[in-house]
Motif scaffolding. Structure first.
Motif, PDB file in Angstrom:
ATOM      1  N   SER A   1       0.826  -1.212   0.000  1.00  0.00           N
ATOM      2  CA  SER A   1       0.000   0.000   0.000  1.00  0.00           C
ATOM      3  C   SER A   1       0.857   1.258   0.000  1.00  0.00           C
ATOM      4  O   SER A   1       0.559   2.235  -0.695  1.00  0.00           O
ATOM      5  CB  SER A   1      -0.951  -0.002   1.206  1.00  0.00           C
ATOM      6  OG  SER A   1      -0.224  -0.044   2.427  1.00  0.00           O
ATOM      7  N   GLY A   2       1.953   1.245   0.748  1.00  0.00           N
ATOM      8  CA  GLY A   2       2.826   2.415   0.771  1.00  0.00           C
ATOM      9  C   GLY A   2       3.532   2.640  -0.555  1.00  0.00           C
ATOM     10  O   GLY A   2       3.603   3.768  -1.060  1.00  0.00           O
ATOM     11  N   LEU A   3       4.046   1.578  -1.150  1.00  0.00           N
ATOM     12  CA  LEU A   3       4.706   1.705  -2.449  1.00  0.00           C
ATOM     13  C   LEU A   3       3.726   2.118  -3.537  1.00  0.00           C
ATOM     14  O   LEU A   3       4.097   2.826  -4.473  1.00  0.00           O
ATOM     15  CB  LEU A   3       5.390   0.392  -2.811  1.00  0.00           C
ATOM     16  CG  LEU A   3       6.620   0.029  -1.968  1.00  0.00           C
ATOM     17  CD1 LEU A   3       7.077  -1.390  -2.254  1.00  0.00           C
ATOM     18  CD2 LEU A   3       7.762   1.012  -2.218  1.00  0.00           C
ATOM     19  N   SER A   4       2.474   1.691  -3.424  1.00  0.00           N
ATOM     20  CA  SER A   4       1.464   2.107  -4.401  1.00  0.00           C
ATOM     21  C   SER A   4       1.204   3.605  -4.319  1.00  0.00           C
ATOM     22  O   SER A   4       1.013   4.270  -5.343  1.00  0.00           O
ATOM     23  CB  SER A   4       0.158   1.328  -4.176  1.00  0.00           C
ATOM     24  OG  SER A   4       0.330  -0.051  -4.426  1.00  0.00           O
ATOM     25  N   VAL A   5       1.208   4.151  -3.102  1.00  0.00           N
ATOM     26  CA  VAL A   5       1.042   5.602  -2.961  1.00  0.00           C
ATOM     27  C   VAL A   5       2.217   6.323  -3.614  1.00  0.00           C
ATOM     28  O   VAL A   5       2.033   7.305  -4.355  1.00  0.00           O
ATOM     29  CB  VAL A   5       0.927   5.992  -1.470  1.00  0.00           C
ATOM     30  CG1 VAL A   5       0.921   7.513  -1.317  1.00  0.00           C
ATOM     31  CG2 VAL A   5      -0.334   5.409  -0.858  1.00  0.00           C
ATOM     32  N   VAL A   6       3.425   5.844  -3.359  1.00  0.00           N
ATOM     33  CA  VAL A   6       4.606   6.478  -3.948  1.00  0.00           C
ATOM     34  C   VAL A   6       4.553   6.398  -5.469  1.00  0.00           C
ATOM     35  O   VAL A   6       4.792   7.390  -6.170  1.00  0.00           O
ATOM     36  CB  VAL A   6       5.892   5.813  -3.422  1.00  0.00           C
ATOM     37  CG1 VAL A   6       7.118   6.329  -4.166  1.00  0.00           C
ATOM     38  CG2 VAL A   6       6.043   6.077  -1.925  1.00  0.00           C
ATOM     39  N   GLU A   7       4.244   5.220  -6.003  1.00  0.00           N
ATOM     40  CA  GLU A   7       4.188   5.044  -7.453  1.00  0.00           C
ATOM     41  C   GLU A   7       3.184   5.990  -8.097  1.00  0.00           C
ATOM     42  O   GLU A   7       3.387   6.475  -9.212  1.00  0.00           O
ATOM     43  CB  GLU A   7       3.839   3.590  -7.776  1.00  0.00           C
ATOM     44  CG  GLU A   7       3.898   3.222  -9.235  1.00  0.00           C
ATOM     45  CD  GLU A   7       2.593   3.487  -9.959  1.00  0.00           C
ATOM     46  OE1 GLU A   7       2.637   3.718 -11.182  1.00  0.00           O
ATOM     47  OE2 GLU A   7       1.526   3.477  -9.316  1.00  0.00           O
ATOM     48  N   SER A   8       2.103   6.301  -7.390  1.00  0.00           N
ATOM     49  CA  SER A   8       1.068   7.174  -7.951  1.00  0.00           C
ATOM     50  C   SER A   8       1.468   8.645  -7.930  1.00  0.00           C
ATOM     51  O   SER A   8       0.831   9.464  -8.604  1.00  0.00           O
ATOM     52  CB  SER A   8      -0.239   6.995  -7.171  1.00  0.00           C
ATOM     53  OG  SER A   8      -0.154   7.564  -5.874  1.00  0.00           O
TER      54      SER A   8
END
Length: 405
Positions: A325-332
């Motif tokens: 979930s954290g990496l998905s926020v960064v990727e976005s």
């Protein structure tokens, strides 16, 4: 629902040309992520008899990796992944061999720390390299969530296989063998990955006079800081579990317990990657971080190896969701031209935390005993929950003129 239908999203990932090759190579290349810390602890403790020293040396290596890996990632974004991955593989091999030689020959203790720094600072974050390739290959956010979840599962595969292998080799054959096996497998995988140029993200040419966009935005920083607390848990668990298993008279069981911890994360990662979840990316990050914080408090209940293995598996179920979930926020939120660096800065927080956690836990085991030292990862998890609330407050603000992610 048939398993084939349930896991169809994963099958569709690997229908994309080139994905099987870079993901498989990346799986091998990340093996040192699971073996270097534990291998260092077993090697140094076997030579010196001190968990405090072992934790300090392992933490020094991890801290050096945390400092060096974002610089390598920035160079990858500017010059291309292939040459940089190849160079770091060879440099980390040289540094790792020199470190092992210094320990087994009982060289001065300062040289152990110096060579641990060299081995760490020369290493690249392969997980970020592979995830940036997935982001480059997949157009849909849902596909990228599935891919990131799969990569978290790949992380856990090496954490399931690596610790028992390292523990077995170090305890029953020779202490250096666990560390060296992980190092050599990782270098081989990285060299293969460096040759897969067709799936690497294209380098975006820099326009003369154009300022480079800032990568370390407030949103990325708060996630990295939260991951620092997650890393404290990981680093402390490695050291405390080894110490507890030895206190219980079964040192080889440490690898089984660490594999159970990673196994829980593996199961959760597979499910998270195909789940349709409510809420925004930021809300999911907060929810998964709070679950991680609560689950780890069960470590206070550990009083035997069977209990440790059961609690480790249950607590592990919360690992992959908070990381994905954290990496998905960064990727976005990070520009594609800087994505490898952005993902690496995020996991840098994690590795700095591992440094702190392994050092604190080593001292705690030496002074309090391993059972009491489980308080260190439990407190690290509680801190994760508090920091996630702060991160949520920052991340829910609008990005520029847009809407919160």
């Amino acid at each position: 629902m048939p398993a084939r239908t349930l896991f169809a999203p994963y099958a569709r990932l690997f229908a994309v040309p080139g994905t099987r090759a870079f993901s498989s190579a990346g799986l091998l290349a990340r093996v040192p992520m699971a073996t270097a810390g534990l291998g260092t602890v077993l090697l140094v403790e076997g030579q010196s008899g001190s968990y405090a020293l072992a934790g300090a040396v392992a933490g020094t290596n991890t801290l050096a990796f945390a400092v060096g890996s974002p610089q390598w990632a920035r160079l990858m974004d500017r010059r291309g992944q292939g040459p940089v991955v190849r160079a770091t593989a060879l440099l980390s091999l040289a540094g790792g061999l020199a470190f092992v030689a210094a320990v087994v020959t009982d060289a001065p203790r300062w040289s152990w720390f110096a060579l641990a720094v060299l081995a760490g600072v020369c290493s690249a974050n392969v997980g970020s390299v592979v995830r940036s390739r997935w982001a480059n290959a997949l157009p849909e956010p849902a596909q990228r969530q599935t891919a990131f979840a799969f990569e978290s599962v790949a992380d856990e595969v090496v954490f399931v296989v690596g610790p028992p292998l390292v523990t077995f080799l170090a305890a029953l054959v020779a202490p250096p063998l666990g560390y060296l096996t992980g190092l050599l497998v990782g270098v081989a995988g990285a060299l293969v990955l460096s040759r897969l140029e067709s799936t690497a993200p294209a380098v975006v040419p820099r326009v003369a006079g154009q300022a480079r966009a800032a990568v370390l935005s407030p949103g990325l920083v708060v996630i990295a800081v939260t991951y620092l607390a997650v890393g404290v848990v990981f680093g402390a668990v490695d050291v405390v579990v080894v110490g507890f298993a030895e206190e219980q008279g079964s040192p080889a069981t440490a690898g089984v317990a660490l594999s159970a911890y990673a196994g829980g994360s593996l199961v959760a990662g597979l499910v998270y990657g195909i789940a349709t979840l409510p809420g925004s990316l930021v809300t999911r990050f907060l929810g998964t971080a709070l679950l991680f914080a609560v689950a780890a408090q069960a470590l206070h209940l550990v009083d035997s190896l069977p209990v440790l293995i059961g609690i480790a598996f249950l607590a592990g179920l919360t690992i992959a969701p908070v990381l994905v979930s954290g990496l998905s926020v960064v990727e976005s939120r990070v520009a594609r031209a800087s994505l490898t660096e952005g993902l690496t800065w995020t996991t840098t927080g994690l590795t700095v935390g591992v440094t702190a956690g392994s050092s604190l836990a080593g001292a705690a085991v030496d002074h309090w005993g391993a059972e009491a030292a489980f308080a260190v990862p439990a407190l690290g998890a509680a801190l994760t929950g508090l920091l996630a609330v702060v991160a949520w407050a920052v991340l829910r603000r609008p990005v520029g003129a847009g809407v919160p992610a």
